[in-house]
Scaffold this active site. Structure first.
Site, PDB file in Angstrom:
ATOM      1  CG  ASP A 104      14.470 109.631  59.894  1.00 20.52           C
ATOM      2  OD1 ASP A 104      15.294 109.998  60.760  1.00 20.52           O
ATOM      3  OD2 ASP A 104      14.803 109.183  58.783  1.00 20.52           O
ATOM      4  CG  HIS A 131      18.823 103.211  56.905  1.00 24.46           C
ATOM      5  ND1 HIS A 131      19.877 102.311  56.953  1.00 24.46           N
ATOM      6  CD2 HIS A 131      19.023 104.073  57.939  1.00 24.46           C
ATOM      7  CE1 HIS A 131      20.675 102.633  57.958  1.00 24.46           C
ATOM      8  NE2 HIS A 131      20.179 103.686  58.566  1.00 24.46           N
ATOM      9  CD  GLN A 151      17.553 102.447  62.172  1.00 21.01           C
ATOM     10  OE1 GLN A 151      18.674 102.902  62.139  1.00 21.01           O
ATOM     11  NE2 GLN A 151      16.992 102.027  63.311  1.00 21.01           N
ATOM     12  NE  ARG A 176      24.957 105.571  56.494  1.00 17.74           N
ATOM     13  CZ  ARG A 176      24.349 105.912  57.628  1.00 17.74           C
ATOM     14  NH1 ARG A 176      24.602 107.079  58.191  1.00 17.74           N
ATOM     15  NH2 ARG A 176      23.511 105.088  58.213  1.00 17.74           N
ATOM     16  NE  ARG A 231      21.354  99.868  61.975  1.00 19.76           N
ATOM     17  CZ  ARG A 231      21.856 100.976  61.401  1.00 19.76           C
ATOM     18  NH1 ARG A 231      21.402 102.166  61.782  1.00 19.76           N
ATOM     19  NH2 ARG A 231      22.747 100.913  60.435  1.00 19.76           N
ATOM     20  CB  CYS A 290      16.375 105.374  62.508  1.00 19.46           C
ATOM     21  SG  CYS A 290      16.490 106.875  61.520  1.00 19.46           S
TER      22      CYS A 290
HETATM   23  N1   CP Z   1      20.320 105.459  62.156  1.00 23.23           N
HETATM   24  C1   CP Z   1      21.525 105.540  61.570  1.00 23.23           C
HETATM   25  O1   CP Z   1      21.747 104.982  60.492  1.00 23.23           O
HETATM   26  O2   CP Z   1      22.451 106.227  62.295  1.00 23.23           O
HETATM   27  P1   CP Z   1      23.855 106.752  61.739  1.00 23.23           P
HETATM   28  O3   CP Z   1      23.563 107.778  60.675  1.00 23.23           O
HETATM   29  O4   CP Z   1      24.530 107.364  62.942  1.00 23.23           O
HETATM   30  O5   CP Z   1      24.612 105.588  61.184  1.00 23.23           O
END
Ligand code: CP
Length: 303
Positions: A223, A132, A135, A105, A290, A262
Site C-alpha cells: 500500500d 479498511h 477493501q 470515511r 469493491r 488497494c
Molecule cells: N482503495 C480505496 O479505498 O480507494 P479510494 O481511496 O479511492 O476510495
C-alpha cells in the site's frame, strides 16, 4: 447499540457471516454479467459521508446502491454541518430519520463508533485511520476468484503497518490464512490488531524484511507509504525503500503468487510498474470487486 447489522470491522463479524457477504457479492457480480440484476434495495437510501478523499469507495458505493435499486446521498464534512460544529451524535440521530444506512470515511474511528451507537440504522466503515474492512473483503473475494479458498494460504504484506494492514490482520484470523507482515520497526502494525489476533489464535507474524515476508507466499500485498495526514514523508520514504515490491521481490513468492494493491498506487515507490502491470497483478479485479462485495455488504446490512 441496537440490533442493526453494522459493518464496522472484519474482526467484529463471524466467519460464516463474512463468507455469506462475499457469496452475495459473487452472486451480484454474476447477475450483473448476465444482465439480470435483482433490486433488493429498491426504495432504500444510503448516506455516504466523506471526511477524506476517495475515488473507488465513493463511486463503487454509489453505483452499487443504484444497481441494487436504491439511492444515495453524498455528504462531505466541509459542505455539511458536520464541518461547522454539529456533533456526530446529533448527525447520527438526524440521518437515521432519513436514511436506511450510513457509510462513513473518516480519520477518527471514534466517529464511526458514535454513528453506530447513536444512530438507529446500519453503519458501514468506509475507512478510518484504524481499518479498511470493505477493501479487505474485496481482496479476499479477488484472491478466491483466482486461486480458490484463501484458508491455509500465506499472505505477505510489505510496507508500513497501516490501517489496511490492520484489516489484513483481522482477515487472517477470520478467514484462516497465514499472514507475514514485513514492516520497518518505525512503522510496525497496530499493537491492538496484533494483540487481538494473538488472543484469537491467528497465525500472524511481523518480520523485519520484505524478503522474509514474501518468501513462498501465495499473495503479496502492499500500500502507499504516505497517506494524507502522515508526518515526515521524507523519513517514511527512506525507511520504506527496502519494502518496495519490485520484480526481484515478487520472484521470491510462489510462481503462481498474486499481487494486490488497494490503490491509489504511487508507481515506482511502494511497487514497480513491472509488478503493478505484470502478469501476477490482479489490481483491476481487486478494484472492481469493491463494487460487487459492497453490494453484498449493503444487502446484508439492510436485509
Ligand atoms: N482503495 C480505496 O479505498 O480507494 P479510494 O481511496 O479511492 O476510495
Amino acid at each position: 447499540m441496537g440490533a442493526e447489522r453494522h459493518f464496522l470491522d472484519v474482526s467484529a463479524l463471524d466467519t460464516v457471516t463474512l463468507h455469506k457477504i462475499i457469496g452475495r457479492g459473487r452472486a451480484f457480480k454474476g447477475e450483473l454479467a448476465a444482465g439480470k440484476m435483482s433490486q433488493p434495495l429498491a426504495g432504500k437510501t444510503l448516506v455516504l459521508i466523506f471526511e477524506k478523499p476517495s475515488t473507488r469507495t465513493r463511486v463503487s458505493f454509489q453505483v452499487g446502491m443504484q444497481q441494487l435499486g436504491g439511492m444515495v446521498v453524498v455528504m462531505s464534512e466541509k459542505e455539511s454541518q458536520l464541518g461547522h460544529g454539529e456533533t456526530i451524535v446529533d448527525t447520527a440521530r438526524v440521518l437515521s430519520r432519513y436514511a436506511d444506512a450510513i457509510m462513513i470515511r473518516t480519520d477518527n474511528p471514534q466517529k464511526l463508533a458514535e454513528l453506530a451507537a447513536f444512530g438507529s440504522v446500519p453503519v458501514i466503515n468506509g475507512l478510518t485511520d484504524e481499518s479498511h474492512p470493505c477493501q479487505i473483503m474485496a481482496d479476499v473475494m479477488t484472491f478466491e476468484e483466482h486461486r480458490g479458498s484463501i484458508e491455509g494460504k500465506t499472505v505477505a504484506w510489505s510496507g508500513a503497518g497501516n490501517n489496511v494492514a490492520s484489516s489484513w490482520i483481522h482477515a487472517a484470523v477470520r478467514f484462516g490464512f497465514k499472514l507475514r507482515l514485513g514492516c520497518p520497526a518505525t512503522h510496525s502494525p497496530s499493537p491492538a490488531a496484533l494483540a487481538w489476533a494473538a488472543t484469537e489464535g491467528g497465525d500472524v507474524a511481523v518480520v523485519e524484511t520484505a524478503e522474509e515476508a514474501v518468501d513462498g507466499a501465495n499473495l503479496v500485498v502492499t500500500d502507499a507509504w504516505v497517506s494524507m495526514g502522515d508526518e515526515n514523508p521524507e523519513m517514511r520514504h527512506q525507511v520504506l525503500l527496502p519494502f518496495c515490491v519490485d520484480e526481484k521481490l515478487m520472484a521470491r513468492a510462489r510462481p503462481d503468487a498474486l499481487f494486490m494493491h488497494c490503490l491509489p498506487a504511487h508507481r515506482g515507490e511502494e511497487a514497480a510498474d513491472a509488478v503493478l502491470d505484470g502478469p501476477q497483478s490482479v489490481i483491476w479485479d481487486e478494484a472492481e470487486n469493491r463494487l460487487h462485495v459492497q453490494k453484498g455488504i449493503l444487502s446484508w446490512c439492510m436485509s
